[in-house]
Design a protein around this motif. Sequence first.
Motif, mmCIF file in Angstrom:
data_model
loop_
_atom_site.group_PDB
_atom_site.id
_atom_site.type_symbol
_atom_site.label_atom_id
_atom_site.label_comp_id
_atom_site.label_asym_id
_atom_site.label_seq_id
_atom_site.Cartn_x
_atom_site.Cartn_y
_atom_site.Cartn_z
ATOM 1 N N ALA A 128 0.835 -1.205 0.000
ATOM 2 C CA ALA A 128 0.000 0.000 0.000
ATOM 3 C C ALA A 128 0.867 1.253 0.000
ATOM 4 N N PHE A 129 1.973 1.209 0.724
ATOM 5 C CA PHE A 129 2.878 2.357 0.787
ATOM 6 C C PHE A 129 3.478 2.646 -0.588
ATOM 7 N N PHE A 130 3.934 1.592 -1.286
ATOM 8 C CA PHE A 130 4.600 1.769 -2.571
ATOM 9 C C PHE A 130 3.670 2.366 -3.621
ATOM 10 N N GLY A 131 2.498 1.755 -3.797
ATOM 11 C CA GLY A 131 1.581 2.231 -4.831
ATOM 12 C C GLY A 131 0.802 3.465 -4.453
ATOM 13 N N GLY A 132 0.585 3.645 -3.139
ATOM 14 C CA GLY A 132 -0.233 4.760 -2.685
ATOM 15 C C GLY A 132 0.556 5.976 -2.267
ATOM 16 N N LYS A 133 1.107 5.928 -1.044
ATOM 17 C CA LYS A 133 1.777 7.097 -0.485
ATOM 18 C C LYS A 133 3.010 7.502 -1.281
ATOM 19 N N PHE A 134 3.777 6.508 -1.789
ATOM 20 C CA PHE A 134 5.015 6.833 -2.497
ATOM 21 C C PHE A 134 4.771 7.203 -3.958
ATOM 22 N N LEU A 135 4.207 6.290 -4.736
ATOM 23 C CA LEU A 135 4.012 6.542 -6.166
ATOM 24 C C LEU A 135 2.753 7.359 -6.468
ATOM 25 N N GLY A 136 1.741 7.226 -5.615
ATOM 26 C CA GLY A 136 0.481 7.912 -5.879
ATOM 27 C C GLY A 136 -0.082 7.547 -7.236
ATOM 28 N N VAL A 137 -0.126 6.231 -7.513
ATOM 29 C CA VAL A 137 -0.517 5.754 -8.839
ATOM 30 C C VAL A 137 -1.895 6.278 -9.218
ATOM 31 N N SER A 138 -1.966 6.882 -10.401
ATOM 32 C CA SER A 138 -3.216 7.469 -10.871
ATOM 33 C C SER A 138 -4.095 6.411 -11.537
ATOM 34 N N TRP A 142 -3.305 8.720 -18.876
ATOM 35 C CA TRP A 142 -3.668 10.093 -19.206
ATOM 36 C C TRP A 142 -4.039 10.913 -17.977
ATOM 37 N N ASP A 143 -4.019 10.287 -16.820
ATOM 38 C CA ASP A 143 -4.297 10.989 -15.566
ATOM 39 C C ASP A 143 -2.968 11.183 -14.839
ATOM 40 N N GLY A 146 -0.403 14.719 -10.850
ATOM 41 C CA GLY A 146 0.518 15.630 -10.176
ATOM 42 C C GLY A 146 1.901 15.040 -9.961
ATOM 43 N N PHE A 147 2.870 15.906 -9.663
ATOM 44 C CA PHE A 147 4.251 15.469 -9.428
ATOM 45 C C PHE A 147 4.374 14.819 -8.058
ATOM 46 N N ARG A 148 5.230 13.799 -8.006
ATOM 47 C CA ARG A 148 5.648 13.213 -6.741
ATOM 48 C C ARG A 148 6.991 13.856 -6.432
ATOM 49 N N TRP A 149 6.978 14.849 -5.568
ATOM 50 C CA TRP A 149 8.149 15.714 -5.416
ATOM 51 C C TRP A 149 9.359 15.003 -4.820
ATOM 52 N N ASN A 150 9.125 13.998 -3.993
ATOM 53 C CA ASN A 150 10.280 13.263 -3.464
ATOM 54 C C ASN A 150 10.955 12.448 -4.565
ATOM 55 N N ILE A 151 10.144 11.933 -5.505
ATOM 56 C CA ILE A 151 10.713 11.218 -6.649
ATOM 57 C C ILE A 151 11.440 12.207 -7.559
ATOM 58 N N ALA A 377 7.879 10.932 -13.077
ATOM 59 C CA ALA A 377 7.814 11.274 -11.651
ATOM 60 C C ALA A 377 6.440 11.831 -11.295
ATOM 61 N N THR A 378 5.403 11.365 -11.996
ATOM 62 C CA THR A 378 4.025 11.766 -11.737
ATOM 63 C C THR A 378 3.211 10.542 -11.330
ATOM 64 N N GLY A 379 1.963 10.755 -10.998
ATOM 65 C CA GLY A 379 1.100 9.632 -10.634
ATOM 66 C C GLY A 379 0.876 8.667 -11.778
ATOM 67 N N ALA A 380 1.024 9.160 -13.014
ATOM 68 C CA ALA A 380 0.851 8.299 -14.190
ATOM 69 C C ALA A 380 2.152 7.631 -14.606
ATOM 70 N N GLY A 381 3.222 7.915 -13.880
ATOM 71 C CA GLY A 381 4.542 7.439 -14.273
ATOM 72 C C GLY A 381 4.649 5.943 -14.470
ATOM 73 N N VAL A 382 4.054 5.179 -13.565
ATOM 74 C CA VAL A 382 4.129 3.713 -13.667
ATOM 75 C C VAL A 382 3.455 3.228 -14.939
ATOM 76 N N HIS A 383 2.332 3.819 -15.287
ATOM 77 C CA HIS A 383 1.615 3.421 -16.504
ATOM 78 C C HIS A 383 2.440 3.768 -17.750
ATOM 79 N N ILE A 384 2.967 4.989 -17.791
ATOM 80 C CA ILE A 384 3.766 5.412 -18.944
ATOM 81 C C ILE A 384 4.998 4.532 -19.085
#
Length: 510
Positions: A128-138, A142-143, A146-151, A377-384
Amino acid sequence: MENYERDQWKSRAGFIFSTVGAAVGLGNFWRFPFMAYQNGGGAFILPYFFALLTAGVPLMIMEFSFGHKMRGGATLSFAKLGKKYEFIGWWQTMVPLIVMCYYSTIIAWSLNYLVFAITQAWGADPNAFFGGKFLGVSSGPWDLGGFRWNIAAGVIIVWLLNYTITKKGISGGIEKACKVMTPLLAILMVIITIRGLTLPGAAYGLNWFLKPDFSKIMNAKVWIAAYAQVFFSTTLAVGVMIAYASYLSEKSDIVNNSFITVFSNSSFDFMAGLAVFSILGYVSVASGVPFEEVATSGAGVAFVAFPKAISMLPMPKFLQSIFGIMFFFALFIAGISSSISMLESFATAALDKYNMSRESIITRISIGGFLGSMFIATGAGVHILDIVDHFVGNYGIALLGLIEAVLLGYVYGTDKIKEHANRYSDFRIGWWLDFCVKYLTPAILGYMFIQNIINEFKAPYGGYPMSAVVILGWGAAIGMLVAALYLSSRPWTKMDPYLQTDKKVVSEND
């Protein structure tokens, strides 16, 4: 237009540490172990070793010999082979240019987790930490979310390192850095592996990794998987090894250097398998969770399964944190040594063709690559990342490997490869290289490419929207070719390979 004095490796050890550092990357930690796990366990070692000898080593000899003979990166080398082939060199170097954009972001994840390991910030639920708090997966590609500033902060550090090391050149930057990073990575891996092997439940995990299922090696798909693993893990067909070999001294042992590079990389593969599966075995036994649920392949191994394992290690918390810091530092080193080789691949190609300083070229590439990394380094980063990596890997690298083997095997000629490779090598190669480069490798890569195409049209990749697959996936794959054709059409401002003193090489084959 004048030639220029090429940099040169100061020592054979520096070259080997750099090529091994280029080959050993983040994928060694989560690709090979699970490739073996899914394809016969210990029995997979047989097709894997066979693939090393018939694909990894001969193709490495081919690239080392070609770059060394032509005294140029991929672009200059293919241009000397014939003007119409220059675009192949640019096409190859476009691959690491694209890959660096998301690869640098994954390295930034490792850097963040190195800090997280101090306090074990991932808590009781690393998934939950990896996908949620850290990556903030959108919700999708196309969504942006926002930026994940720590990344983003980690990305800045990674690109500053890439820039700082490569701008100093081969001997002054890359060689010095890799003579520290590669041995340090080996030491860290040995420590991590030993600790994993001494954990209770390690034997249970290793049984999943090493127990042979010989029935599976009768399946052609297992052999294809072995060749795919060897091909992709040795950093072939992307201009890296051609560029690195172009900086070797005249009397270099091409054959031995190739064997050392390929088998050093495979040693890291195997060591990673021992470390990963022994530690996952401990997690499975200690938590009472079936191994199949613990053994998640891909980045989840490093950023979900390992944090969970670190928090469960039978030792005081501060020692758990030290172990976690070591593991993520190892990932970070492996990533940096690979990323600087990717940057150098394109930089060498540009340096060979354009009358520009190294610092100017490295600066431009680094700024462009950094901006590309910020999209990851955005919430869509993992998808891209997932879409681009799939298409660049399956269609860019596989197709380029096939084209390279055919061109160097038939147009340039394996006789020239063998003649040059054998000149200063301790032992000679013969018909084996002819068979592997001209027949076996093209057949395997051709089959892989066709199968990938067939599978692609069965359904949109990963269930993503067709618009994302077309724009991000096919767009990246085709865009590399278009960019390569454009760059090859531009005039040479530093030197003209078609007017070089070794014009005989060109005229014989053009």
